[in-house]
Design a protein around this motif. Structure first.
Motif, PDB file in Angstrom:
ATOM      1  N   GLU A  76       5.390   0.604  -6.770  1.00  0.00           N
ATOM      2  CA  GLU A  76       4.172   0.252  -6.026  1.00  0.00           C
ATOM      3  C   GLU A  76       4.498  -0.003  -4.555  1.00  0.00           C
ATOM      4  O   GLU A  76       3.735   0.386  -3.664  1.00  0.00           O
ATOM      5  CB  GLU A  76       3.530  -0.992  -6.647  1.00  0.00           C
ATOM      6  CG  GLU A  76       2.852  -0.742  -7.983  1.00  0.00           C
ATOM      7  CD  GLU A  76       1.658   0.195  -7.848  1.00  0.00           C
ATOM      8  OE1 GLU A  76       0.908   0.066  -6.859  1.00  0.00           O
ATOM      9  OE2 GLU A  76       1.494   1.074  -8.710  1.00  0.00           O
ATOM     10  N   VAL A  77       5.615  -0.673  -4.299  1.00  0.00           N
ATOM     11  CA  VAL A  77       6.033  -0.910  -2.918  1.00  0.00           C
ATOM     12  C   VAL A  77       6.203   0.415  -2.186  1.00  0.00           C
ATOM     13  O   VAL A  77       5.664   0.616  -1.090  1.00  0.00           O
ATOM     14  CB  VAL A  77       7.357  -1.708  -2.877  1.00  0.00           C
ATOM     15  CG1 VAL A  77       7.917  -1.736  -1.449  1.00  0.00           C
ATOM     16  CG2 VAL A  77       7.144  -3.121  -3.382  1.00  0.00           C
ATOM     17  N   SER A  78       6.947   1.338  -2.795  1.00  0.00           N
ATOM     18  CA  SER A  78       7.200   2.630  -2.165  1.00  0.00           C
ATOM     19  C   SER A  78       5.909   3.395  -1.914  1.00  0.00           C
ATOM     20  O   SER A  78       5.683   3.917  -0.816  1.00  0.00           O
ATOM     21  CB  SER A  78       8.142   3.450  -3.061  1.00  0.00           C
ATOM     22  OG  SER A  78       8.399   4.711  -2.494  1.00  0.00           O
ATOM     23  N   ASN A  79       5.038   3.448  -2.914  1.00  0.00           N
ATOM     24  CA  ASN A  79       3.789   4.203  -2.778  1.00  0.00           C
ATOM     25  C   ASN A  79       2.874   3.599  -1.722  1.00  0.00           C
ATOM     26  O   ASN A  79       2.244   4.323  -0.930  1.00  0.00           O
ATOM     27  CB  ASN A  79       3.059   4.266  -4.123  1.00  0.00           C
ATOM     28  CG  ASN A  79       3.817   5.078  -5.151  1.00  0.00           C
ATOM     29  OD1 ASN A  79       4.587   5.970  -4.798  1.00  0.00           O
ATOM     30  ND2 ASN A  79       3.610   4.776  -6.425  1.00  0.00           N
ATOM     31  N   ASN A  80       2.770   2.274  -1.688  1.00  0.00           N
ATOM     32  CA  ASN A  80       1.894   1.621  -0.721  1.00  0.00           C
ATOM     33  C   ASN A  80       2.416   1.749   0.704  1.00  0.00           C
ATOM     34  O   ASN A  80       1.641   2.009   1.632  1.00  0.00           O
ATOM     35  CB  ASN A  80       1.711   0.140  -1.084  1.00  0.00           C
ATOM     36  CG  ASN A  80       0.670  -0.091  -2.153  1.00  0.00           C
ATOM     37  OD1 ASN A  80      -0.507  -0.237  -1.871  1.00  0.00           O
ATOM     38  ND2 ASN A  80       1.097  -0.093  -3.403  1.00  0.00           N
ATOM     39  N   LEU A  81       3.728   1.568   0.887  1.00  0.00           N
ATOM     40  CA  LEU A  81       4.277   1.646   2.238  1.00  0.00           C
ATOM     41  C   LEU A  81       4.226   3.064   2.785  1.00  0.00           C
ATOM     42  O   LEU A  81       4.081   3.267   3.993  1.00  0.00           O
ATOM     43  CB  LEU A  81       5.716   1.120   2.243  1.00  0.00           C
ATOM     44  CG  LEU A  81       5.873  -0.371   1.948  1.00  0.00           C
ATOM     45  CD1 LEU A  81       7.331  -0.790   2.053  1.00  0.00           C
ATOM     46  CD2 LEU A  81       5.016  -1.224   2.872  1.00  0.00           C
ATOM     47  N   LYS A  82       4.350   4.060   1.919  1.00  0.00           N
ATOM     48  CA  LYS A  82       4.215   5.452   2.372  1.00  0.00           C
ATOM     49  C   LYS A  82       2.811   5.723   2.884  1.00  0.00           C
ATOM     50  O   LYS A  82       2.607   6.605   3.729  1.00  0.00           O
ATOM     51  CB  LYS A  82       4.550   6.403   1.231  1.00  0.00           C
ATOM     52  CG  LYS A  82       6.040   6.492   0.919  1.00  0.00           C
ATOM     53  CD  LYS A  82       6.308   7.406  -0.263  1.00  0.00           C
ATOM     54  CE  LYS A  82       7.796   7.468  -0.579  1.00  0.00           C
ATOM     55  NZ  LYS A  82       8.068   8.306  -1.781  1.00  0.00           N
ATOM     56  N   SER A  83       1.835   4.948   2.382  1.00  0.00           N
ATOM     57  CA  SER A  83       0.445   5.084   2.838  1.00  0.00           C
ATOM     58  C   SER A  83       0.088   4.029   3.878  1.00  0.00           C
ATOM     59  O   SER A  83      -1.090   3.805   4.166  1.00  0.00           O
ATOM     60  CB  SER A  83      -0.505   4.952   1.631  1.00  0.00           C
ATOM     61  OG  SER A  83      -0.213   5.923   0.639  1.00  0.00           O
TER      62      SER A  83
END
Length: 235
Positions: free
Chosen positions: A123-130
């Protein structure tokens, strides 16, 4: 015939469990010894303690595996044993079963924690990429504070003890966070390094909010570190 097949199945199951325990114990011993010999503990007491715990757990797991082999051997020879030997063998069997149950319970607990952290870092990776902020959980917050401490320690030192750490940073952080930009050996550290210990520490309200300032090393590298953890370590 049915009893014989059942006994053979139990022996095969015990052998399989003991072999798996032995392999897992070798893995933990190897990782723990590597951490200690590579002197990661000089970067942080956290690594030294982790190395000792891994070595200790590997020794315990290996001992339980050895005990399991002894139990299996004993019961294969039980018809030749005296009553005194049977008593000792029975006690060893009970001890082995208790220890094995505790180890299985601990391993299940660790798998649950790993799964939860895998979901969190995904979730961290997906959110920060956005470009969406995402709250720290307790484990990530703890890792982040250790990472910041080690990074700033490396920035103020020219010691080769940080060489492995800088290789990791160079591979997984933005270019303005690499060794050439941030280590004290560079005369351009103050103007080129994006991480700054003074403003990062000044923004230390993350102890309650579990968020970090934009000048903290972990915050700057967070997206890449989260992707690395999910791809290579956690799962």
């Amino acid at each position: 015939m049915g009893v014989l097949q059942s006994d053979n199945f139990v022996q095969l199951l015990m052998l399989t469990i003991n072999v798996l325990n032995g392999l897992i114990s070798l893995f933990f011993l190897g990782v723990g010894i590597y951490i200690l010999l590579a002197k990661w503990g000089t970067l942080s007491g956290y690594f030294f303690g982790t190395g000792l715990i891994l070595v200790l757990f590997g020794v315990i797991l290996g001992s339980v595996s050895t005990m399991g082999q002894m139990v299996a051997f004993f019961w294969r020879k039980s018809a030749e044993c005296t009553p005194s030997d049977l008593l000792v063998g029975t006690r060893m069997t009970y001890s082995y079963q208790i220890l094995q149950a505790a180890i299985v319970g601990f391993e299940i607990y660790c798998l649950i924690i790993v799964k939860l952290e895998f979901d969190h870092f995904s979730e961290v990776s997906n959110n920060l990429k956005s470009n969406r902020p995402y709250q720290f959980d307790d484990i990530e917050y703890y890792l982040a504070t250790k990472y910041n401490d080690i990074f700033f320690g490396g920035c103020s030192s020219c010691s080769i003890q940080y060489s492995v750490f800088w290789l990791f940073v160079n591979a997984h952080c933005p270019i303005n966070m690499n060794q050439d930009s941030c280590q004290a050996c560079s005369t351009y550290r103050i103007t080129m390094c994006q991480a700054d210990p003074f403003t990062c520490i000044a923004s230390d309200n993350y102890s309650t909010t579990k968020m970090m300032g934009n000048t903290c090393p972990y915050s700057i590298c967070r997206a890449n570190l989260a992707s690395y953890l999910t791809d290579h370590i956690i799962w």
